[in-house]
Design a protein around this motif. Sequence first.
Motif, short mmCIF file in Angstrom:
data_model
loop_
_atom_site.label_atom_id
_atom_site.label_comp_id
_atom_site.label_asym_id
_atom_site.label_seq_id
_atom_site.Cartn_x
_atom_site.Cartn_y
_atom_site.Cartn_z
N PHE A 193 1.16 -1.21 -0.19
CA PHE A 193 0.13 0.39 -0.06
C PHE A 193 0.93 1.28 -0.28
O PHE A 193 2.11 1.41 1.31
CB PHE A 193 -0.78 0.25 1.43
N LYS A 194 1.30 1.97 -0.93
CA LYS A 194 1.36 3.27 -0.72
C LYS A 194 0.21 4.41 -0.12
O LYS A 194 -0.70 4.88 -0.79
CB LYS A 194 1.22 4.16 -2.65
N ILE A 195 1.16 4.90 0.60
CA ILE A 195 0.10 5.63 1.51
C ILE A 195 0.19 7.46 1.37
O ILE A 195 1.52 7.48 1.82
CB ILE A 195 0.05 5.39 3.35
N VAL A 196 -0.66 7.97 1.60
CA VAL A 196 -1.04 9.09 1.33
C VAL A 196 -0.40 9.42 2.54
O VAL A 196 -0.58 9.21 3.91
CB VAL A 196 -2.07 10.13 1.67
N LEU A 197 0.97 11.37 2.65
CA LEU A 197 1.49 11.31 3.19
C LEU A 197 1.04 12.31 4.67
O LEU A 197 0.34 12.68 3.99
CB LEU A 197 2.68 12.40 3.00
N GLY A 198 1.25 11.68 5.63
CA GLY A 198 0.56 12.87 6.67
C GLY A 198 -0.37 11.97 7.11
O GLY A 198 -1.32 12.47 8.16
N LYS A 199 -0.83 10.69 6.47
CA LYS A 199 -2.44 9.92 6.65
C LYS A 199 -1.48 8.39 7.20
O LYS A 199 -2.44 7.65 7.40
CB LYS A 199 -3.31 9.46 5.39
N GLU A 200 -0.65 8.51 7.83
CA GLU A 200 -0.14 7.36 8.08
C GLU A 200 -1.10 6.37 8.83
O GLU A 200 -1.45 5.03 9.49
CB GLU A 200 1.19 6.94 8.62
N LYS A 201 -1.06 7.31 10.34
CA LYS A 201 -1.41 7.34 12.01
C LYS A 201 -3.63 6.57 11.01
O LYS A 201 -3.98 5.37 12.33
CB LYS A 201 -1.99 7.56 12.69
N GLU B 74 -3.08 2.99 10.12
CA GLU B 74 -2.91 2.27 10.68
C GLU B 74 -3.86 2.39 11.82
O GLU B 74 -4.53 0.68 12.31
CB GLU B 74 -1.97 2.76 11.71
N ASN B 75 -5.00 3.04 11.94
CA ASN B 75 -5.98 2.61 12.62
C ASN B 75 -6.30 1.83 12.07
O ASN B 75 -7.79 1.44 13.57
CB ASN B 75 -6.08 4.77 13.66
N VAL B 76 -7.15 2.66 10.75
CA VAL B 76 -8.44 1.56 10.20
C VAL B 76 -7.89 0.14 10.43
O VAL B 76 -8.62 -1.11 10.44
CB VAL B 76 -8.25 1.65 8.82
N TRP B 77 -6.56 -0.67 10.22
CA TRP B 77 -5.48 -1.74 10.25
C TRP B 77 -6.04 -2.14 11.57
O TRP B 77 -6.77 -3.52 11.77
CB TRP B 77 -4.97 -2.15 9.59
N LYS B 78 -6.11 -1.15 12.96
CA LYS B 78 -6.02 -1.65 14.19
C LYS B 78 -7.49 -2.24 14.39
O LYS B 78 -7.38 -3.25 15.50
CB LYS B 78 -5.50 -0.91 15.20
N ASN B 79 -8.90 -1.77 14.37
CA ASN B 79 -10.40 -1.04 15.08
C ASN B 79 -10.76 -2.50 13.75
O ASN B 79 -11.78 -2.54 14.02
CB ASN B 79 -10.38 -0.16 14.47
N ARG B 80 -10.27 -2.87 12.30
CA ARG B 80 -11.00 -3.48 11.42
C ARG B 80 -11.75 -5.13 12.28
O ARG B 80 -10.41 -5.57 13.10
CB ARG B 80 -10.54 -3.25 10.00
N ASP B 81 -12.27 -5.48 12.02
CA ASP B 81 -12.76 -7.08 11.99
C ASP B 81 -12.41 -7.02 10.74
O ASP B 81 -12.87 -7.76 9.93
CB ASP B 81 -14.24 -7.14 12.35
#
Length: 100
Positions: A8-16, A19-26
């Motif tokens: 995944f290429k993530i927009v600069l400044g959107k890293e957290k 990460e939160n999307v992945w931490k909180n997903r089922d």
Amino acid sequence: MYIAMNRFKIVLGKEKDFENVWKNRDTHLEGVKGFKNFNLIKGDTNKDYSLYSSHSTWESKEDFINWTKSEAFRLAHKNAAQHRDLYLGPPDFEGFEVVF
């Protein structure tokens, strides 16, 4: 054994946020035949994006493919489009069979 990875290429400044999307997903992976483990890993950041990869390990390629055709897969990915603003394009899939 089979390793499935998405880069995944993530927009600069959107890293957290990413990460939160992945931490909180089922993930709906518990109890899926052949599933061994999952990691979200972070690579380098350059002037354009931050690199991440999802890394899952499976008993076999067949088990992974069966999961991609399952209801559990559909449930795990049903809200993916809600977070389009985090990504620079779609993920790049890479699959590997373990040699030894």
